[in-house]
Enzyme design. Structure first.
Site, PDB file in Angstrom:
ATOM      1  N   ARG A 173       0.851  -1.193   0.000  1.00 33.25           N
ATOM      2  CA  ARG A 173       0.000   0.000   0.000  1.00 33.25           C
ATOM      3  C   ARG A 173       0.888   1.244   0.000  1.00 33.25           C
ATOM      4  O   ARG A 173       1.491   1.583   1.016  1.00 33.25           O
ATOM      5  CB  ARG A 173      -0.936   0.017   1.208  1.00 33.25           C
ATOM      6  N   ASP A 457      -4.025   3.772  14.020  1.00 32.76           N
ATOM      7  CA  ASP A 457      -3.188   4.268  12.939  1.00 32.76           C
ATOM      8  C   ASP A 457      -3.662   5.667  12.572  1.00 32.76           C
ATOM      9  O   ASP A 457      -4.469   6.269  13.277  1.00 32.76           O
ATOM     10  CB  ASP A 457      -3.192   3.311  11.744  1.00 32.76           C
TER      11      ASP A 457
END
Length: 540
Positions: A173, A457
Site C-alpha cells: 500500500r 493508525d
C-alpha cells in the site's frame, strides 16, 4: 544532499534526505530516472485532481449531497464487462494481515499464516526518510529470503518456508495522492509519495516477483473518484511499458474509504479493470471521510462517540453491502475491514470479550459475501480463518455469489442520522487521548500504535480529532446536556495531557500542538499527517 543526473538532460532528481546505510542499493540512478519519468508524466494531473477534491468538498459543505454520476450511468448499467481474472496468489484472500514494513513486522506478517500481507507504507507507517528507505529494502530482502531480525532481548526472527509461494502474498500500500515525498525532488518539485512508494517497489521487484510465481500487487488508498483510479491505471501502463513488463501484470485493490468513492465503486473497477483485483471496505478512513465532508452540515451528519459507530450502523451496512454487490457483479474480490483489537495475553477476560466481537464482525462479513478480511495482529489470524473457512470451505472465494438482493441506494449511503448512540464526556476524553498519544508515536517514527488494546493508525487518529472539530462546529450536546465548546475541550485537553506518562525523548509537546491545531482550529486541516509531516519530518 545528493544530485543524480537522470536519463533526460532537461531535468534532475535530487535526494535531500540524510544518507542511510544501503541507500545506494535502492536509489540507483536508473531507479531515480524511472521515478523522474513517472513524475513528469503525471505531476500535472495529480495536482488537478487534488484541486478537484477541494472543489467537491466545497460543494458538499454548501449542501450538495454526493450522488451516483449521471455521466457514467452507461458503465453501471452495462452488465457485460468484467475485471481481469484473478492473478496468481490473489485467488484466495480469506485472511489478510496488515502492518508496516519494518523488519520485525515484515517477518511476523509473512510467518503469520495469513493468505496475504498488506505491506503498509501509508496509514500505519510514519513517512520518515528512514522508514521510506528501510521499508523498501526490507521488502526486497524478504523476496530474496535474506531478511532476519534480532530484538534487544536477543529473540531471533526468521522466515518460515522455503519459497515465496509458501508465504502470504505481498500487497503493497503506497501513500495516498495527497502526500508528497519532500526528500526526492525533480527540479526542486517534490515527487508524489504515491509514485515513490509504488515506483521503487515496482522498479526493483516486478521481475523478481514474476519469476517467483507472483506479481507486483498494490492497495490504492484514499481515492475520491474514478478519475483518480484512471490516473493510477495510466501510471501502471507507463510503468509496465518503461520496464518491458507485460501489460496487465500489475494488480490493484482499491480501498473504498471515502464517501465520494462509495458513489463510484463500479466506475473505479471499470477504470482499473485490466489491473483490478477488487475493492476493500476501509472502514476507519470511511468514517473519517464522512466527518470531513459533512463536518459543517449540522445535526443530520453528527456522529456519536467513535465506539458507537459500528459496522451495524445503517450507513455502514449500506456501504459494505453495496461494495460486495459491485465487486461480485464484475468478477472482483471484495475484502472486508480491519479487526484492530490487539490481544493482551495477560488479561484473558478482556481477550475473551474482544475475541467474540472480532468473531462476530468476521462472521457478518463472511455471511455478507466478502471474500476475505483484515486483521492487525497474528493472534487474530486463526480466528478470522476459522470463520471464513466455515463459509468458504474448499472454495478460494465466493465471487460467484452475486448480491442481486442489494440495490444501489444513494439515500442509504447517506443515512448517517440513523446511527444510534450519544456523545459523552468519556468519548471526548478518549478522542483527546488517542489523538495526542498517536501523534506522539507517529512523530517518533511509529505509525502503528497499540493504545488501550487497539491498534491505532493515522485513520483512527483522524477520526478522533475530526469528531472533536465537528462537535464544536455543530454545538453538539452530550448525554448530560453539556454543549461541546472549544473552551471545554481545551480544558479537557489540559487534564488529559497532565495524565500522560512522560519519558525521555517523548514528543508529546509537539503532538499536543498538532492535535490542537487540527482539532480546535477554526478552519479544518484536511489531513493531520500533512500538517505533522511538513512541520517535523520533511527535513529529516
Amino acid at each position: 544532499m545528493t544530485t543524480i543526473a537522470a536519463t533526460r538532460p532537461t531535468w534532475q532528481v535530487t535526494v535531500t534526505g540524510p544518507t542511510l546505510p544501503r541507500q545506494d542499493e535502492l536509489l540507483t540512478p536508473e531507479a531515480l530516472a524511472f521515478l523522474g519519468e513517472l513524475h513528469h508524466a503525471f505531476v500535472g494531473r495529480r495536482q488537478e485532481l487534488l484541486h478537484r477534491r477541494k472543489q467537491r468538498r466545497g460543494r458538499i459543505a454548501d449542501g450538495a449531497d454526493p450522488r451516483f454520476l449521471p455521466e457514467t450511468a452507461d458503465i453501471r448499467e452495462d452488465d457485460s464487462w468484467r475485471v481481469a481474472p484473478l492473478a496468481p496468489g490473489l485467488e484466495d484472500r480469506r485472511v489478510e494481515i496488515t502492518g508496516p514494513c519494518d523488519r520485525k513486522m515484515t517477518i511476523n506478517a509473512l510467518n503469520s499464516g495469513a493468505r496475504c500481507w498488506l505491506a503498509d507504507m501509508e496509514d500505519s507507517s510514519t513517512p520518515s526518510w528512514t522508514n521510506v528507505v528501510n521499508g523498501q529494502l526490507n521488502l526486497t530482502d524478504a523476496l530474496d529470503r535474506r531478511i532476519d531480525f534480532t530484538s534487544e532481548q536477543g529473540k531471533e526472527y526468521r522466515l518460515h518456508g522455503e519459497h515465496l509461494t509458501d508465504l502470504p502474498t505481498i500487497i503493497v500500500r503506497p501513500r495516498g495522492w495527497h502526500l508528497a515525498e519532500r526528500h526526492l525532488r525533480v527540479d526542486g518539485v517534490p515527487i508524489s509519495g504515491s509514485l515513490v512508494d509504488f515506483g521503487l517497489y515496482f522498479f526493483h521487484n516486478a521481475r523478481r516477483l514474476i519469476d517467483q510465481g507472483r506479481g507486483p500487487y498494490f492497495y490504492l488508498p484514499k481515492l475520491e473518484s474514478h478519475l483518480e483510479a484512471r490516473l493510477w491505471n495510466d501510471v501502471f501502463l507507463l510503468a509496465q511499458r518503461l520496464l518491458g513488463i507485460p501489460r496487465g501484470t500489475i494488480r490493484a485493490t482499491v480501498l473504498i474509504e471515502t464517501i465520494t468513492a462509495a458513489f463510484e465503486m463500479e466506475e473505479i473497477l471499470y477504470e482499473l479493470r485490466e489491473h483490478s483485483a477488487g475493492l476493500n471496505a476501509g472502514r476507519w478512513d470511511y468514517i473519517f471521510s464522512v466527518i470531513k465532508n459533512f463536518g459543517e452540515r449540522g445535526p443530520r451528519f453528527v456522529l456519536p462517540d467513535r465506539d458507537k459507530v459500528t459496522m451495524e450502523s445503517p450507513f455502514m451496512r449500506a456501504y459494505t453491502e453495496q461494495l460486495v454487490r459491485a465487486c461480485h457483479r464484475r468478477g472482483a474480490s471484495a475484502i472486508g475491514g480491519m479487526a484492530a483489537f490487539i490481544p493482551n495475553r495477560r488479561d484473558e477476560a478482556v481477550n475473551a470479550v474482544a475475541v467474540e466481537k472480532v468473531r462476530a464482525d468476521k462472521t457478518r462479513e463472511a455471511n455478507d459475501g466478502f471474500d476475505g478480511t483484515w486483521v492487525a495482529h497474528p493472534d487474530l489470524v486463526p480466528i478470522a480463518m476459522e470463520v471464513f473457512d466455515a463459509v468458504l470451505g474448499e472454495r478460494p472465494n465466493q465471487i460467484d455469489r452475486r448480491r442481486d438482493d442489494v440495490r444501489p441506494d444513494e439515500a442509504a449511503l447517506l443515512d448517517i442520522a440513523a446511527t444510534e448512540g450519544d456523545i459523552t464526556e468519556a468519548g471526548v476524553r478518549a478522542n483527546i487521548e488517542v489523538g495526542v498519544r498517536y501523534i506522539e508515536s507517529w512523530l517518533r517514527g511509529i505509525g502503528a500504535a497499540a493504545i488501550n488494546n487497539l491498534m491505532e493508525d493515522a485513520a483512527t487518529a483522524e477520526i478522533s480529532r475530526s469528531q472533536i472539530w465537528q462537535w464544536i462546529r455543530a454545538n453538539a450536546v452530550t448525554d448530560t446536556g453539556r454543549v461541546v465548546t472549544r473552551q471545554w475541550v481545551a480544558d479537557l485537553l489540559d487534564e488529559e495531557f497532565s495524565r500522560l506518562e512522560r519519558f525521555e525523548g517523548d514528543r508529546f509537546d509537539q503532538a499536543r500542538e498538532i492535535f490542537t491545531e487540527c482539532a480546535l482550529a477554526q478552519e479544518y486541516p484536511t489531513f493531520l499527517t500533512c500538517t505533522a509531516y511538513s512541520r517535523y519530518l520533511c527535513d529529516g
